[in-house]
Scaffold this active site. Structure first.
Site, PDB file in Angstrom:
ATOM      1  N   ASN A  11       0.860  -1.192   0.000  1.00  0.00           N
ATOM      2  CA  ASN A  11       0.000   0.000   0.000  1.00  0.00           C
ATOM      3  C   ASN A  11       0.897   1.244   0.000  1.00  0.00           C
ATOM      4  O   ASN A  11       1.719   1.421   0.900  1.00  0.00           O
ATOM      5  CB  ASN A  11      -0.895  -0.041   1.247  1.00  0.00           C
ATOM      6  CG  ASN A  11      -1.828   1.160   1.329  1.00  0.00           C
ATOM      7  OD1 ASN A  11      -1.396   2.291   1.124  1.00  0.00           O
ATOM      8  ND2 ASN A  11      -3.078   0.921   1.632  1.00  0.00           N
ATOM      9  N   HIS A  14       0.968   6.264   1.898  1.00  0.00           N
ATOM     10  CA  HIS A  14       1.767   7.195   2.703  1.00  0.00           C
ATOM     11  C   HIS A  14       2.764   8.004   1.862  1.00  0.00           C
ATOM     12  O   HIS A  14       3.168   9.093   2.267  1.00  0.00           O
ATOM     13  CB  HIS A  14       2.546   6.434   3.783  1.00  0.00           C
ATOM     14  CG  HIS A  14       1.703   6.024   4.958  1.00  0.00           C
ATOM     15  ND1 HIS A  14       0.345   6.160   5.008  1.00  0.00           N
ATOM     16  CD2 HIS A  14       2.057   5.488   6.152  1.00  0.00           C
ATOM     17  CE1 HIS A  14      -0.107   5.721   6.161  1.00  0.00           C
ATOM     18  NE2 HIS A  14       0.911   5.300   6.882  1.00  0.00           N
ATOM     19  N   HIS A  47      -5.606   3.651  -1.760  1.00  0.00           N
ATOM     20  CA  HIS A  47      -6.942   3.988  -1.258  1.00  0.00           C
ATOM     21  C   HIS A  47      -7.274   5.412  -1.684  1.00  0.00           C
ATOM     22  O   HIS A  47      -6.638   6.361  -1.222  1.00  0.00           O
ATOM     23  CB  HIS A  47      -6.917   3.860   0.276  1.00  0.00           C
ATOM     24  CG  HIS A  47      -8.232   4.094   0.946  1.00  0.00           C
ATOM     25  ND1 HIS A  47      -8.420   3.914   2.295  1.00  0.00           N
ATOM     26  CD2 HIS A  47      -9.454   4.493   0.467  1.00  0.00           C
ATOM     27  CE1 HIS A  47      -9.670   4.187   2.613  1.00  0.00           C
ATOM     28  NE2 HIS A  47     -10.319   4.553   1.525  1.00  0.00           N
ATOM     29  N   ARG A  49      -9.481   8.151  -1.075  1.00  0.00           N
ATOM     30  CA  ARG A  49     -10.471   8.558  -0.068  1.00  0.00           C
ATOM     31  C   ARG A  49     -11.318   9.704  -0.593  1.00  0.00           C
ATOM     32  O   ARG A  49     -10.875  10.480  -1.445  1.00  0.00           O
ATOM     33  CB  ARG A  49      -9.743   9.030   1.198  1.00  0.00           C
ATOM     34  CG  ARG A  49      -9.253   7.901   2.071  1.00  0.00           C
ATOM     35  CD  ARG A  49      -8.596   8.466   3.327  1.00  0.00           C
ATOM     36  NE  ARG A  49      -8.442   7.435   4.312  1.00  0.00           N
ATOM     37  CZ  ARG A  49      -9.357   7.142   5.250  1.00  0.00           C
ATOM     38  NH1 ARG A  49     -10.455   7.850   5.351  1.00  0.00           N
ATOM     39  NH2 ARG A  49      -9.144   6.167   6.093  1.00  0.00           N
ATOM     40  N   ARG A  53      -7.087  12.836   0.838  1.00  0.00           N
ATOM     41  CA  ARG A  53      -6.002  13.272   1.726  1.00  0.00           C
ATOM     42  C   ARG A  53      -4.645  12.713   1.306  1.00  0.00           C
ATOM     43  O   ARG A  53      -3.624  13.263   1.655  1.00  0.00           O
ATOM     44  CB  ARG A  53      -6.299  12.909   3.181  1.00  0.00           C
ATOM     45  CG  ARG A  53      -6.208  11.439   3.471  1.00  0.00           C
ATOM     46  CD  ARG A  53      -6.385  11.154   4.932  1.00  0.00           C
ATOM     47  NE  ARG A  53      -7.760  11.349   5.350  1.00  0.00           N
ATOM     48  CZ  ARG A  53      -8.284  10.770   6.442  1.00  0.00           C
ATOM     49  NH1 ARG A  53      -7.520  10.016   7.213  1.00  0.00           N
ATOM     50  NH2 ARG A  53      -9.534  10.953   6.766  1.00  0.00           N
ATOM     51  N   GLU A  74      -8.586   0.491  -3.261  1.00  0.00           N
ATOM     52  CA  GLU A  74      -9.401   0.521  -2.037  1.00  0.00           C
ATOM     53  C   GLU A  74     -10.324   1.712  -2.103  1.00  0.00           C
ATOM     54  O   GLU A  74      -9.872   2.830  -2.399  1.00  0.00           O
ATOM     55  CB  GLU A  74      -8.499   0.715  -0.812  1.00  0.00           C
ATOM     56  CG  GLU A  74      -8.012  -0.543  -0.197  1.00  0.00           C
ATOM     57  CD  GLU A  74      -7.202  -0.226   1.041  1.00  0.00           C
ATOM     58  OE1 GLU A  74      -7.417   0.811   1.682  1.00  0.00           O
ATOM     59  OE2 GLU A  74      -6.310  -1.015   1.336  1.00  0.00           O
ATOM     60  N   THR A 105      -8.398   3.362   8.253  1.00  0.00           N
ATOM     61  CA  THR A 105      -9.635   2.573   8.228  1.00  0.00           C
ATOM     62  C   THR A 105      -9.761   1.854   9.565  1.00  0.00           C
ATOM     63  O   THR A 105      -9.010   0.931   9.854  1.00  0.00           O
ATOM     64  CB  THR A 105      -9.586   1.564   7.062  1.00  0.00           C
ATOM     65  OG1 THR A 105      -9.169   2.265   5.896  1.00  0.00           O
ATOM     66  CG2 THR A 105     -10.939   0.945   6.827  1.00  0.00           C
ATOM     67  N   GLU A 155     -11.077  -9.495   2.759  1.00  0.00           N
ATOM     68  CA  GLU A 155      -9.816  -9.153   3.421  1.00  0.00           C
ATOM     69  C   GLU A 155     -10.135  -9.010   4.903  1.00  0.00           C
ATOM     70  O   GLU A 155     -10.960  -8.183   5.295  1.00  0.00           O
ATOM     71  CB  GLU A 155      -9.233  -7.858   2.860  1.00  0.00           C
ATOM     72  CG  GLU A 155      -7.905  -7.511   3.527  1.00  0.00           C
ATOM     73  CD  GLU A 155      -7.110  -6.438   2.794  1.00  0.00           C
ATOM     74  OE1 GLU A 155      -7.140  -6.423   1.540  1.00  0.00           O
ATOM     75  OE2 GLU A 155      -6.467  -5.626   3.473  1.00  0.00           O
ATOM     76  N   HIS A 198      -3.890  -4.714   7.627  1.00  0.00           N
ATOM     77  CA  HIS A 198      -3.991  -3.587   8.553  1.00  0.00           C
ATOM     78  C   HIS A 198      -3.106  -3.809   9.775  1.00  0.00           C
ATOM     79  O   HIS A 198      -3.294  -4.764  10.514  1.00  0.00           O
ATOM     80  CB  HIS A 198      -5.425  -3.275   9.013  1.00  0.00           C
ATOM     81  CG  HIS A 198      -5.598  -1.806   9.269  1.00  0.00           C
ATOM     82  ND1 HIS A 198      -5.216  -1.217  10.443  1.00  0.00           N
ATOM     83  CD2 HIS A 198      -6.045  -0.800   8.476  1.00  0.00           C
ATOM     84  CE1 HIS A 198      -5.438   0.083  10.363  1.00  0.00           C
ATOM     85  NE2 HIS A 198      -5.939   0.371   9.178  1.00  0.00           N
TER      86      HIS A 198
HETATM   87  N1  PXP Z   1      -5.953  -3.248   3.894  1.00  0.00           N
HETATM   88  C1  PXP Z   1      -6.912  -2.298   3.946  1.00  0.00           C
HETATM   89  C2  PXP Z   1      -8.261  -2.646   3.448  1.00  0.00           C
HETATM   90  C3  PXP Z   1      -6.632  -1.008   4.445  1.00  0.00           C
HETATM   91  O1  PXP Z   1      -7.600  -0.083   4.510  1.00  0.00           O
HETATM   92  C4  PXP Z   1      -5.320  -0.720   4.856  1.00  0.00           C
HETATM   93  C5  PXP Z   1      -4.978   0.656   5.321  1.00  0.00           C
HETATM   94  O2  PXP Z   1      -5.109   1.555   4.280  1.00  0.00           O
HETATM   95  C6  PXP Z   1      -4.356  -1.731   4.759  1.00  0.00           C
HETATM   96  C7  PXP Z   1      -4.700  -2.996   4.299  1.00  0.00           C
HETATM   97  C8  PXP Z   1      -2.940  -1.497   5.137  1.00  0.00           C
HETATM   98  O3  PXP Z   1      -2.845  -1.202   6.491  1.00  0.00           O
HETATM   99  P1  PXP Z   1      -1.477  -0.695   7.074  1.00  0.00           P
HETATM  100  O4  PXP Z   1      -1.185   0.611   6.398  1.00  0.00           O
HETATM  101  O5  PXP Z   1      -1.752  -0.557   8.529  1.00  0.00           O
HETATM  102  O6  PXP Z   1      -0.438  -1.724   6.754  1.00  0.00           O
END
Ligand code: PXP
Length: 253
Positions: A11, A14, A47, A49, A53, A74, A105, A155, A198
């Site tokens: 992901n 960031h 993602h 949003r 952001r 996402e 999330t 997931e 997550h």
């Molecule tokens: N999976 C989903 C559905 C998420 O919303 C997120 C956070 O954006 C992640 C995985 C990844 O989580 P993390 O950034 O805490 O590794």
């Protein structure tokens, strides 16, 4: 059961957060995605949003056009996001709950409580050939709702487990782990493909990789944080190694 191959989705939200701190184009999340792929990940997650952001609409379009691994989009189950997903045509969509005020999330989607709202969204995305996954807690009612909605993938939200682990709440961590473990088994038995994500870091990814039903981990925050110290290439390689160690425990058992 024989373990499935375990994919790593990185992901890159960031990277966009840092870019947006100054506006402009640097650092570029698409560059990070390409680097994570070069280091050996299997797909990229981003993602979009409602408040934009981090990831912006154009990032999604560029990711789809420029990366050569599956893109996992996402998004919240809103008309606006469905329209964008149908335009971008990612490999996959993961439907997540979204609150404007949350930092990340926070919980899983209430698939069981929102069936009438989610059904047309799942249908429209599937009809367009997009693989749909629902980001849910591992409770049986949520898993059954995913099946009823026709989503081929879930997931499992691992945030509660990971938080309990890192904060040393052992009893809660054990209870969350039990839920994840039995949920993965239950979902797989119902024919769903099971992903997890997550809050995962090296140790928790290694632990969950030992669940043979899990086909994909999606990880962002920890990897991007570690990349500040070790570089993204090395972090992807280390995460893959942790996952391989975990999966090896299935093969050995
Ligand atoms: N999976 C989903 C559905 C998420 O919303 C997120 C956070 O954006 C992640 C995985 C990844 O989580 P993390 O950034 O805490 O590794």
């Amino acid at each position: 059961m024989d373990p499935l191959p375990l994919r790593l989705g990185v992901n890159i939200d960031h990277v966009a957060t840092i870019r947006n701190a100054r506006g402009g184009h640097h650092p570029d999340p698409v560059r990070a995605a390409k680097m994570a792929i070069a280091a050996g990940c299997d797909g990229i997650t981003a993602h979009l949003r409602e408040d934009r952001r981090h990831i912006r609409d154009d990032d999604m379009r560029r990711l789809k056009a420029e990366i050569d691994k599956p893109l996992n989009f996402e998004m919240a189950a809103t008309d606006e996001m469905v329209r964008i997903a149908l335009e971008v045509r990612p490999h996959a969509v993961c439907l997540v709950p979204e609150k404007r005020t949350e930092r990340t999330t926070e919980g899983g989607l209430d698939a069981a409580g929102q069936r009438p709202h989610l059904a047309p969204v799942v249908h429209a995305l599937k009809h367009a050939g997009i693989r749909v996954s629902l980001f849910i807690g591992a409770q049986p009612a949520q898993i059954e709702a995913a099946v009823e909605l026709g989503a081929p993938v879930i997931e499992i939200h691992t945030g509660g487990w990971c938080d309990a682990l890192t904060e040393g709440r052992a009893a809660e961590a054990a209870a969350e782990w039990q839920l994840i473990r039995s949920g993965a088994e239950f979902a797989s038995g119902l024919g769903l493909e099971v992903h997890a994500g997550h809050g995962l870091g090296y140790a928790s990814a290694e632990t969950i990789a030992a669940l043979p039903q899990i086909a994909e981990l999606n990880i962002g925050h920890f990897m991007m944080g570690e990349a500040l110290f070790d570089g993204l290439l090395e972090v992807v390689v280390s995460m893959r190694a942790a996952m391989k160690r975990g999966r090896g425990k299935v093969a050995a058992s």
